[in-house]
Design an enzyme around this catalytic site. Structure first.
Site, PDB file in Angstrom:
ATOM      1  N   ARG A 165      -1.714   2.685  -0.588  1.00 26.07           N
ATOM      2  CA  ARG A 165      -0.743   2.959   0.484  1.00 26.07           C
ATOM      3  C   ARG A 165      -1.043   2.100   1.725  1.00 26.07           C
ATOM      4  O   ARG A 165      -0.129   1.784   2.484  1.00 26.07           O
ATOM      5  CB  ARG A 165      -0.752   4.460   0.815  1.00 26.07           C
ATOM      6  CG  ARG A 165      -2.029   4.973   1.390  1.00 26.07           C
ATOM      7  CD  ARG A 165      -2.184   6.488   1.263  1.00 26.07           C
ATOM      8  NE  ARG A 165      -2.479   6.902  -0.116  1.00 26.07           N
ATOM      9  CZ  ARG A 165      -2.598   8.161  -0.506  1.00 26.07           C
ATOM     10  NH1 ARG A 165      -2.437   9.145   0.348  1.00 26.07           N
ATOM     11  NH2 ARG A 165      -2.878   8.449  -1.764  1.00 26.07           N
ATOM     12  N   LYS A 176       2.299  -3.228  -5.381  1.00 24.67           N
ATOM     13  CA  LYS A 176       0.871  -3.024  -5.085  1.00 24.67           C
ATOM     14  C   LYS A 176       0.069  -3.924  -6.014  1.00 24.67           C
ATOM     15  O   LYS A 176       0.183  -3.837  -7.232  1.00 24.67           O
ATOM     16  CB  LYS A 176       0.484  -1.563  -5.320  1.00 24.67           C
ATOM     17  CG  LYS A 176      -1.041  -1.307  -5.329  1.00 24.67           C
ATOM     18  CD  LYS A 176      -1.394   0.169  -5.532  1.00 24.67           C
ATOM     19  CE  LYS A 176      -2.911   0.351  -5.721  1.00 24.67           C
ATOM     20  NZ  LYS A 176      -3.303   1.766  -5.936  1.00 24.67           N
ATOM     21  N   ASP A 206      -9.790  -1.862  -8.391  1.00 27.27           N
ATOM     22  CA  ASP A 206      -9.971  -0.737  -7.472  1.00 27.27           C
ATOM     23  C   ASP A 206     -11.222   0.049  -7.852  1.00 27.27           C
ATOM     24  O   ASP A 206     -11.187   0.898  -8.738  1.00 27.27           O
ATOM     25  CB  ASP A 206      -8.728   0.172  -7.523  1.00 27.27           C
ATOM     26  CG  ASP A 206      -8.844   1.362  -6.570  1.00 27.27           C
ATOM     27  OD1 ASP A 206      -9.761   1.355  -5.721  1.00 27.27           O
ATOM     28  OD2 ASP A 206      -8.007   2.278  -6.687  1.00 27.27           O
ATOM     29  N   LYS A 230     -15.387   5.344  -7.132  1.00 25.64           N
ATOM     30  CA  LYS A 230     -14.916   6.122  -8.283  1.00 25.64           C
ATOM     31  C   LYS A 230     -16.069   6.364  -9.243  1.00 25.64           C
ATOM     32  O   LYS A 230     -17.000   5.570  -9.312  1.00 25.64           O
ATOM     33  CB  LYS A 230     -13.833   5.324  -9.037  1.00 25.64           C
ATOM     34  CG  LYS A 230     -12.502   5.234  -8.339  1.00 25.64           C
ATOM     35  CD  LYS A 230     -11.519   4.425  -9.180  1.00 25.64           C
ATOM     36  CE  LYS A 230     -10.171   4.297  -8.504  1.00 25.64           C
ATOM     37  NZ  LYS A 230      -9.457   5.544  -8.315  1.00 25.64           N
ATOM     38  N   GLU A 264      -6.268   3.396  -1.211  1.00 29.13           N
ATOM     39  CA  GLU A 264      -6.111   2.060  -0.632  1.00 29.13           C
ATOM     40  C   GLU A 264      -4.724   1.467  -0.863  1.00 29.13           C
ATOM     41  O   GLU A 264      -4.281   0.623  -0.095  1.00 29.13           O
ATOM     42  CB  GLU A 264      -7.186   1.118  -1.194  1.00 29.13           C
ATOM     43  CG  GLU A 264      -6.869   0.456  -2.550  1.00 29.13           C
ATOM     44  CD  GLU A 264      -6.685   1.441  -3.698  1.00 29.13           C
ATOM     45  OE1 GLU A 264      -7.183   2.577  -3.586  1.00 29.13           O
ATOM     46  OE2 GLU A 264      -6.037   1.093  -4.689  1.00 29.13           O
TER      47      GLU A 264
HETATM   48  N1  BES Z   1      -5.300   3.229  -8.218  1.00 26.02           N
HETATM   49  C1  BES Z   1      -5.534   4.606  -7.973  1.00 26.02           C
HETATM   50  C2  BES Z   1      -4.552   5.515  -8.713  1.00 26.02           C
HETATM   51  C3  BES Z   1      -4.661   5.494 -10.211  1.00 26.02           C
HETATM   52  C4  BES Z   1      -5.500   6.362 -10.864  1.00 26.02           C
HETATM   53  C5  BES Z   1      -3.892   4.632 -10.949  1.00 26.02           C
HETATM   54  C6  BES Z   1      -5.582   6.346 -12.242  1.00 26.02           C
HETATM   55  C7  BES Z   1      -3.966   4.615 -12.335  1.00 26.02           C
HETATM   56  C8  BES Z   1      -4.810   5.469 -12.970  1.00 26.02           C
HETATM   57  C9  BES Z   1      -5.406   4.890  -6.474  1.00 26.02           C
HETATM   58  O1  BES Z   1      -5.799   3.858  -5.653  1.00 26.02           O
HETATM   59  C10 BES Z   1      -6.308   6.032  -6.175  1.00 26.02           C
HETATM   60  O2  BES Z   1      -7.483   5.872  -6.299  1.00 26.02           O
HETATM   61  N2  BES Z   1      -5.712   7.158  -5.797  1.00 26.02           N
HETATM   62  C11 BES Z   1      -6.459   8.324  -5.489  1.00 26.02           C
HETATM   63  C12 BES Z   1      -5.928   8.873  -4.188  1.00 26.02           C
HETATM   64  C13 BES Z   1      -6.799   9.924  -3.577  1.00 26.02           C
HETATM   65  C14 BES Z   1      -8.105   9.334  -3.123  1.00 26.02           C
HETATM   66  C15 BES Z   1      -6.064  10.540  -2.411  1.00 26.02           C
HETATM   67  C16 BES Z   1      -6.268   9.313  -6.639  1.00 26.02           C
HETATM   68  O3  BES Z   1      -5.183   9.352  -7.230  1.00 26.02           O
HETATM   69  O4  BES Z   1      -7.223  10.014  -6.963  1.00 26.02           O
HETATM   70 ZN    ZN Z   2      -5.604   1.958  -6.424  1.00 24.23          ZN
HETATM   71 MN    MN Z   3      -7.873   3.872  -5.246  1.00 21.18          MN
END
Ligand code: BES
Ligand code: ZN
Ligand code: MN
Length: 499
Positions: free
Chosen positions: A350, A264, A269, A276, A348
């Site tokens: 996935r 990935k 992000d 976020k 995103e």
């Molecule tokens: N890149 C993030 C996951 C992440 C969070 C990596 C903190 C490292 C540190 C991923 O894209 C994400 O935002 N995931 C969300 C998924 C949710 C929206 C279903 C998450 O984990 O909150």
């Molecule tokens: Zn991410």
């Molecule tokens: Mn994300």
């Protein structure tokens, strides 16, 4: 990149220079060559140990300044604990502990690579050498002013005194390339997102061509032609165009199916329209830790001329809010033909992986594939930062990865997949939706990915807790850890290289 420590190998008989490092066990016993090198200073070790309650426990340090009886201005004794139970990761740690004693301006260090029972094996010596270099890594490319005490750059020459110089040199050549791969991965993760965006990432991956890796860069037009609607949807809100990079190292037999690695590569992000919160959003520059690992791994395999055919594939995007960004409610069509309803634009990773996994499964037809992704915050809730989460449709592959994890110290912990979870990602409008609700967030993400691997033996490593921001360790002081390079290099070396 800052590689501050140069490592060389000398015989025990060579006159030591600089700081002297020796090992003892939990009975304070020294090896014969060590005792000889220390001479009368060996008694000093006993007295100093008593005075400072040093018992030779694994990783403990006894630091003696201006020791009488040896020329060195400083003698450091590292405890090896109970010698019979030592693992490869212990020797990495010993190297890290030794490197932690280097200060700017120190210049030289000699490590007597001996345990009470005699000279360390070439493999153990090499682990110490790797640990030294990993610990000394520092990302300071953007610092123009050094703080007090930081003025002098750390540039140390470390000599490892060993039983068999030729064997140690031979074993360190490949291991050194693996450390280089870790350094490359760390640098990529640490780089700021204004510098490292998809095109620049692709350019850096293309530098692997120097090592004989075939690198193919797919631009937006090429990905449109392939129908990669899931990946392209993520990138459409960014001013920086998306890229997919395919790297091929052909070191094996012509007829051997390759092994596949997928990363990935979300260069930043923001969450997109499902934006976020501001707190710690800067950490999302590291959301390409999976792709960084794949590039570092391909470097390691190619540089050490691994006898394997390996394909690395990384999906590079930037997830931004914008007038042209994708919306919650959008339905995209992936390269596989399956449709996805976007519920949350922050899920995103996935979407990016869906298309790259399908591409590798169908176009490369690998023996197996392993993907690495900083995929979910939930994996840190479940496992903290010591283990990556592992999900797999194949018991043999996952057992091999788990074993490589114990050997390298890059540990994984397997979590379940199962058809029961499918209903959580079924959508009323499309074939699936991109989030599965609050519970089991890492599992539903993995269950989503599984829909894009078909029958290919596959493992998914959720490295959100291990790739960046993990607590500093004996062998890593950097924010970006380079997690996964050593793990997967070991997996390949142990099981997939032709002998
Ligand atoms: N890149 C993030 C996951 C992440 C969070 C990596 C903190 C490292 C540190 C991923 O894209 C994400 O935002 N995931 C969300 C998924 C949710 C929206 C279903 C998450 O984990 O909150
Ligand atoms: Zn991410
Ligand atoms: Mn994300």
């Amino acid at each position: 990149m800052s590689d501050a420590v140069k490592v060389g190998f000398v015989p025990f008989s060579a006159a030591p220079s600089g700081i002297l490092v020796a090992f003892c066990d939990d009975g304070l016993k020294l090896g014969p060559a060590t005792a000889k090198a220390l001479g009368t200073a060996a008694d000093l070790v006993k007295r100093a140990a008593e005075a400072s309650q040093f018992k030779g426990k694994n990783g403990a340090v006894l630091d003696i300044l201006a020791p009488e009886g040896v020329k060195a201005g400083r003698l450091i004794v590292i405890g090896a604990g109970t010698v019979s139970g030592l693992k490869g990761s212990d020797f990495l740690k010993f190297g890290g502990v030794a490197a932690s004693k280097l200060q700017p301006g120190n210049g030289a260090m000699t490590i007597l690579a001996e345990l009470p029972g005699g000279a360390m094996s070439a493999e153990q010596v090499v682990a110490i050498a790797s640990g030294l270099r990993l610990r000394a890594y520092k990302f300071d490319r953007y610092k123009t002013k050094k703080k007090d005490g930081e003025e002098r750059v750390l540039r140390a020459d470390v000599s490892l005194a060993v039983g068999d110089v030729a064997a140690a040199k031979k074993a360190f050549a490949p291991a050194g390339h693996v450390v280089d791969g870790v350094v490359i991965a760390r640098d990529l993760v640490n780089e700021p997102p204004n510098v490292l965006y998809p095109e620049e990432f692709a350019r850096r991956a293309s530098q692997l061509r120097r090592l004989g890796v075939k690198v193919e860069v797919l631009d937006v037009k090429a990905m449109q032609k392939l129908g990669m609607g899931a990946l392209l949807g993520v990138g459409q809100g960014s001013a920086r165009p998306s890229r997919t990079v395919i790297m091929r190292w052909n070191g094996g037999r012509k007829t051997d199916a390759p092994v596949g690695f997928v990363g990935k590569g979300v260069c930043f992000d923001t969450g997109g329209i499902s934006i976020k919160p501001a707190g710690s959003m800067e950490d999302m520059k590291g959301d390409m830790g999976g792709a960084a690992c794949v590039v570092g791994l391909m470097h390691a395999l190619a540089a050490r001329k691994a006898k394997v055919n390996a394909v690395g594939a990384i999906g590079l995007v930037e997830n931004m809010p914008d007038g042209n960004a994708q919306r919650p409610g959008d339905i995209v069509t992936s390269m596989s033909g399956q449709t996805i309803e976007i519920i949350n634009t922050d899920a995103e990773g996935r979407l990016v992986l869906a298309d790259v996994l399908w591409y590798v499964a169908k176009k490369v037809k690998p023996k197996f594939m392993v993907d690495l992704a900083t995929l979910t915050g939930a994996i840190m809730v479940a496992l903290g930062t010591e283990h990556a989460g592992m999900f797999s449709n194949n018991d043999e592959l996952s057992e091999r990865i788990a074993k490589a994890g114990l050997e390298t110290g890059e540990k994984v912990w397997r979590l379940p997949l199962g058809p029961e979870y499918d209903k959580l990602i079924d959508s009323q409008f499309a074939d699936m939706k991109n989030t599965g609700g609050r519970h089991g967030g890492s599992i539903t993400a993995a269950q989503f990915l599984q829909r894009f691997v078909d029958e290919t033996p596959w493992a998914h490593l959720d490295i959100a807790g291990t790739a960046m921001g993990a607590p500093k360790s004996d062998i890593n002081q950097s924010w970006g850890s380079g997690y996964g390079v050593r793990l997967l290099d070991r997996l390949v070396a142990d099981h997939y290289e032709s002998k």
